[in-house]
Design a protein around this motif. Structure first.
Motif, PDB file in Angstrom:
ATOM      1  N   THR A   1      43.105  49.425  17.302  1.00 56.77           N
ATOM      2  CA  THR A   1      43.675  50.366  18.280  1.00 56.77           C
ATOM      3  C   THR A   1      43.362  49.972  19.718  1.00 56.77           C
ATOM      4  O   THR A   1      44.113  50.337  20.631  1.00 56.77           O
ATOM      5  N   PHE A   2      42.270  49.251  19.963  1.00 54.41           N
ATOM      6  CA  PHE A   2      42.036  48.769  21.329  1.00 54.41           C
ATOM      7  C   PHE A   2      43.130  47.778  21.742  1.00 54.41           C
ATOM      8  O   PHE A   2      43.565  47.761  22.892  1.00 54.41           O
ATOM      9  N   THR A   3      43.557  46.943  20.797  1.00 53.07           N
ATOM     10  CA  THR A   3      44.656  46.015  21.095  1.00 53.07           C
ATOM     11  C   THR A   3      45.956  46.773  21.285  1.00 53.07           C
ATOM     12  O   THR A   3      46.735  46.471  22.200  1.00 53.07           O
ATOM     13  N   TYR A   4      46.219  47.767  20.436  1.00 55.90           N
ATOM     14  CA  TYR A   4      47.414  48.595  20.639  1.00 55.90           C
ATOM     15  C   TYR A   4      47.411  49.198  22.043  1.00 55.90           C
ATOM     16  O   TYR A   4      48.450  49.266  22.719  1.00 55.90           O
TER      17      TYR A   4
ATOM     18  N   LEU B   1      58.297  41.567  15.024  1.00 54.67           N
ATOM     19  CA  LEU B   1      57.337  42.663  15.138  1.00 54.67           C
ATOM     20  C   LEU B   1      56.025  42.164  15.716  1.00 54.67           C
ATOM     21  O   LEU B   1      55.589  41.051  15.448  1.00 54.67           O
ATOM     22  N   ARG B   2      55.384  43.029  16.494  1.00 52.61           N
ATOM     23  CA  ARG B   2      54.044  42.770  17.007  1.00 52.61           C
ATOM     24  C   ARG B   2      53.193  44.022  16.849  1.00 52.61           C
ATOM     25  O   ARG B   2      53.699  45.133  16.719  1.00 52.61           O
ATOM     26  N   THR B   3      51.896  43.829  16.895  1.00 52.84           N
ATOM     27  CA  THR B   3      50.877  44.885  16.870  1.00 52.84           C
ATOM     28  C   THR B   3      51.165  45.945  15.798  1.00 52.84           C
ATOM     29  O   THR B   3      51.215  45.617  14.625  1.00 52.84           O
ATOM     30  N   TYR B   4      51.367  47.208  16.202  1.00 51.00           N
ATOM     31  CA  TYR B   4      51.409  48.303  15.225  1.00 51.00           C
ATOM     32  C   TYR B   4      52.417  48.078  14.089  1.00 51.00           C
ATOM     33  O   TYR B   4      52.039  48.120  12.906  1.00 51.00           O
ATOM     34  N   PRO B   5      53.707  47.862  14.354  1.00 53.30           N
ATOM     35  CA  PRO B   5      54.621  47.690  13.212  1.00 53.30           C
ATOM     36  C   PRO B   5      54.344  46.417  12.420  1.00 53.30           C
ATOM     37  O   PRO B   5      54.538  46.393  11.202  1.00 53.30           O
TER      38      PRO B   5
ATOM     39  N   ASP C   1      39.203  50.666  15.751  1.00 48.77           N
ATOM     40  CA  ASP C   1      38.283  50.073  16.719  1.00 48.77           C
ATOM     41  C   ASP C   1      37.430  51.136  17.410  1.00 48.77           C
ATOM     42  O   ASP C   1      36.223  50.957  17.611  1.00 48.77           O
ATOM     43  N   GLU C   2      38.084  52.217  17.809  1.00 43.27           N
ATOM     44  CA  GLU C   2      37.374  53.260  18.539  1.00 43.27           C
ATOM     45  C   GLU C   2      36.276  53.877  17.688  1.00 43.27           C
ATOM     46  O   GLU C   2      35.169  54.145  18.167  1.00 43.27           O
TER      47      GLU C   2
ATOM     48  N   SER D   1      42.500  58.938  15.585  1.00 45.82           N
ATOM     49  CA  SER D   1      41.952  59.128  14.249  1.00 45.82           C
ATOM     50  C   SER D   1      41.059  60.361  14.184  1.00 45.82           C
ATOM     51  O   SER D   1      40.429  60.743  15.173  1.00 45.82           O
ATOM     52  N   HIS D   2      41.039  60.953  13.008  1.00 46.88           N
ATOM     53  CA  HIS D   2      40.114  62.042  12.701  1.00 46.88           C
ATOM     54  C   HIS D   2      39.721  61.953  11.236  1.00 46.88           C
ATOM     55  O   HIS D   2      40.411  61.310  10.414  1.00 46.88           O
ATOM     56  N   ARG D   3      38.646  62.655  10.892  1.00 48.31           N
ATOM     57  CA  ARG D   3      38.200  62.747   9.509  1.00 48.31           C
ATOM     58  C   ARG D   3      38.730  64.032   8.870  1.00 48.31           C
ATOM     59  O   ARG D   3      39.129  64.964   9.578  1.00 48.31           O
TER      60      ARG D   3
END
Length: 734
Positions: A370-373, A449-453, A474-475, A19-21
């Motif tokens: 994202t920590f889970t991903y 499907l799991r997690t991201y999708p 999360d980060e 991620s970024h701003r």
């Protein structure tokens, strides 16, 4: 088209961070297997489900915002961890001994390296082991000379392995000495040669590998106390003698008990030949002197003076960047991806844009797990059978599966070659299961499907309902804390927010205890504790100790994180059960299938009319794109003993679960006793819970991983969709 004979994708990559701003720059690292012209364009990710009975994969082209072409090149990945000392200690030609304590995790006929030293041009010394024993290889004027013990070594036992040489007499010896008293005594190999060419200290010295320019020969197992001593030794009178006990004979000795949380190795010898660790081998592991008297490495570091190296460790692909993208100031917060293409294939690199710039900030935010991903990154499930691949082909789903590509490293649910669990995961590598259209399972009743999708079911629903929302990860929450979320009226989780740091839990707790409204829309959330390291921002660490459904269990004495020294494992065993935060916590797991929720009588009371407006039936969610039901796969329940607030209301409960479901280990005391005293079958349930906080906040929890899959029923319609819309609209109301 499925490729099974090649170890790398036609084109793939990763980003400097997820991620970024606006105003900040993403840096993309790409590898094109066969080179050639490549392209990248930005897409807005709305849906990631390729099921033709669902909303479909929805990727909006944003080429007008960003598109580029570049010359692709193959960028290799170097798996395997090792220690690197840039320069060994200087030394004149005289007798020397190399020594190390060794715990082989696995052994084969192929030799692996314990210690190697190079001159400016080539390797001049090797100490290796195989199942047949230890061997040392020295350079001579005539080439190379090898001396071997010819005595078998055994995996998962501690040894001292050493070799000595005397250039003047030409004597060589290599020895191996078992340290636990259960095996035979020491064995030796001797040789007599002339023209020995010993390292003079001007080149690199490596632990657990050889050839600093192109490392190979990786060792899987633990090493402790590697040292170079002055003098010739054909025996070892004190088998567990430490480095400090070597006295003036110690030319160089690397004390792995020092600075355990770092990636540095310290030489306590006179020349200070310090080194670094490459690809993050595991520290804070029990060493040869550990006797189970101390379980925390911080209290007795010399009991933990070992490093566990693995031939498949990976911390960072270390590729060169191929393009950059500075986020426009007016680009709305959301889920995006770079679509990569080359002549032979395509791939997607997911990214998230945080709120900022000139875009209007929403009152609703989605916390992307994202920590889970990262914990599940490249999870090799070994379930991609013919039925699975036929569905991938028929649906045009993502065509690559981690089962076929160990090149990119695996997940914290997989194991290393010696059976030890993978405890570290990096985001600085391609993550194949974090892609639109990736199928985790063959799901007879849904999409699999799991997690991201799977989380795009929620994102797609929000878009379809016209709900403006921001995304954070999360980060970001770990780094920024409560300041990142305190302005949002409503915060939604995704389907599986399983992995958290103390900082993320602190921020969420502060948010709900004030005026924040949290909607926990998954199951098995806030379950495992992870650690991060300031010098390794792309890495997370997990120790799976004492309870929890898990792919492996941490070894005794290895429950404390190396990164931060804190006790790892379940948040429940760290005194912070999920029930304290969201009212429910993990209670049952089955195969990927689901059932409906049954509304409880309290849900029909007038005070909850706002929540169930438009829902007449007692059953909700006997359908869905995830396992065919809204309450499935992994389920959470309320428990006052574990911290569910006294004012929490259980509004609905899952119907009786199929036979595939079991209790997690932490709920079971004996074959008939559970932690609550309930029958096991009764304890396995998922519950929808609502409560308000004293500060004016509120929490709505659904207690199921498959809940968001039931937002779709021939469109974004049905009782589950209506329930979520009712709660979200109410929570958005000031």
């Amino acid at each position: 088209m499925r490729e099974t004979t090649l170890s790398e994708l036609p084109i793939t990559g990763y980003l400097d961070r997820f991620s970024h701003r606006p105003g900040e720059t993403f840096r993309a690292y790409v590898s094109a297997r066969e080179g050639g012209r490549c392209s990248a364009r930005l897409v807005h990710v709305i849906g990631g489900d390729p099921n033709p009975s669902g909303p479909g994969v929805q990727l909006t082209d944003l080429s007008e915002t960003f598109a580029t072409e570049f010359n692709g090149r193959r960028q290799p990945i170097q798996l395997g961890s090792y220690g690197l000392v840039p320069r060994g200690p200087p030394r004149p030609p005289r007798p020397y001994t190399w020594s190390v304590l060794v715990w082989p995790g696995t052994l084969s006929a192929d030799p692996v390296v314990l210690i190697s030293e190079e001159s400016a041009e080539h390797t001049v010394f090797l100490l290796e082991i195989s199942v047949d024993g230890a061997r040392a290889t020295y350079s001579t004027a005539q080439g190379q000379t090898m001396v071997v013990t010819s005595s078998p070594l055994h995996a998962r036992h501690w040894y001292r392995v050493w070799t000595s040489c005397d250039p003047a007499s030409g004597r060589l010896v290599v020895g191996q000495l078992p340290l636990d008293g259960t095996l035979d005594g020491p064995t030796f190999g001797h040789a007599l040669v002339g023209g020995l060419q010993l390292p003079c200290g001007d080149g690199p010295l490596l632990f657990a590998a050889k050839n600093s320019r192109q490392p190979s020969g990786f060792f899987t197992g633990k090493l402790e106390d590697p040292a170079i001593l002055v003098g010739y030794r054909d025996r070892w009178d004190i088998p567990l003698a430490g480095l400090k006990e070597c006295g003036d004979a110690l030319l160089a000795g690397w004390d792995f008990a020092r600075d355990i949380s770092s990636q540095r190795v310290h030489d306590i010898g006179p020349h200070g030949c310090h080194g670094e660790l490459i690809n993050v081998p595991t520290r804070a592991v029990t060493g040869a002197r550990w006797r189970a008297r101390e379980m925390c490495w911080r209290h007795a570091p010399h009991d933990y003076a070992a490093i566990h190296f693995h031939d498949d460790d990976l911390s960072d692909c270390r590729w060169q960047p191929d393009f950059e993208f500075t986020v426009p100031l007016d680009l709305p917060s959301g889920a995006y991806a770079f679509h990569l293409k080359c002549l032979k294939g395509e791939d997607w690199l997911p990214l998230y844009v945080l709120p900022g710039g000139t875009s209007t900030r929403s009152s609703v935010a989605v916390l992307i797990p994202t920590f889970t991903y990262q914990a599940y990154a490249n999870y090799a499930r070994h379930n991609s059978d013919a039925q699975y691949w036929e569905r991938v082909r028929a649906w045009g789903a993502y065509p690559f599966n981690p089962d076929d590509y160990s090149t990119y490293g695996h997940a914290t649910y997989n194991r290393h070659a010696d059976g030890s669990g993978i405890g570290y995961s990096s985001r600085l590598r391609p993550i194949l299961n974090m892609r639109p259209g990736f199928l985790a399972y063959y799901d007879a009743k849904g999409s699999g499907l799991r997690t991201y999708p799977a989380d795009t079911h929620l994102l797609g629903w929000l878009e379809a309902k016209g709900v403006r929302f921001d995304v954070i990860t999360d980060e970001d929450l770990d780094e920024c804390g409560i300041e990142l979320i305190e302005r949002y009226r409503v915060l939604l989780t995704c389907t599986h927010p399983e992995y958290h740091t103390a900082a993320t839990l602190d921020a969420l707790r502060t948010y709900t205890q004030a005026t924040g409204r949290l909607m926990y829309l998954g199951g098995n959330g806030f379950y495992w504790r992870i650690a991060r390291h300031p010098e390794l921002p792309g890495m997370i660490e997990i120790r799976r100790g004492e309870g929890g459904i898990r792919g492996w269990a941490a070894e005794p004495g290895e429950y404390y994180n190396a990164f931060d020294g804190e006790y790892g494992g379940l948040w429940r065993r760290n005194g912070r059960p999920p029930q304290q935060l969201v009212g429910v916590g993990f209670s049952a797991q089955g195969i990927f299938e689901g059932v409906a929720y049954r509304r409880l009588p309290v849900s029909f009371e007038k005070r909850f009319t706002w929540m169930f407006e438009g829902i007449e039936d007692k059953l909700m969610g006997d359908y869905g794109l995830s396992g065919g039901g809204a309450a499935g796969f992994e389920l959470d329940r309320a428990d006052p003993i574990l911290g569910t607030p006294a004012n929490a209301i259980i509004l609905a409960r899952s119907k009786p679960l199929p036979a595939s479901f079991i209790l997690p280990p932490e709920e079971v005391l004996t074959h008939i006793e559970t932690t609550t005293g309930e029958l096991p079958a009764d304890l396995m349930r998922g519950e929808i819970v609502y409560f308000e906080t004293a500060g004016g906040g509120a929490v709505f929890s659904v207690g199921s991983i498959t809940f968001c899959g039931s937002l779709w029923r021939d469109g974004w319609d049905g009782p589950i969709s209506q329930l979520l819309e009712n709660v979200l609209r109410r929570f958005c109301d000031a």
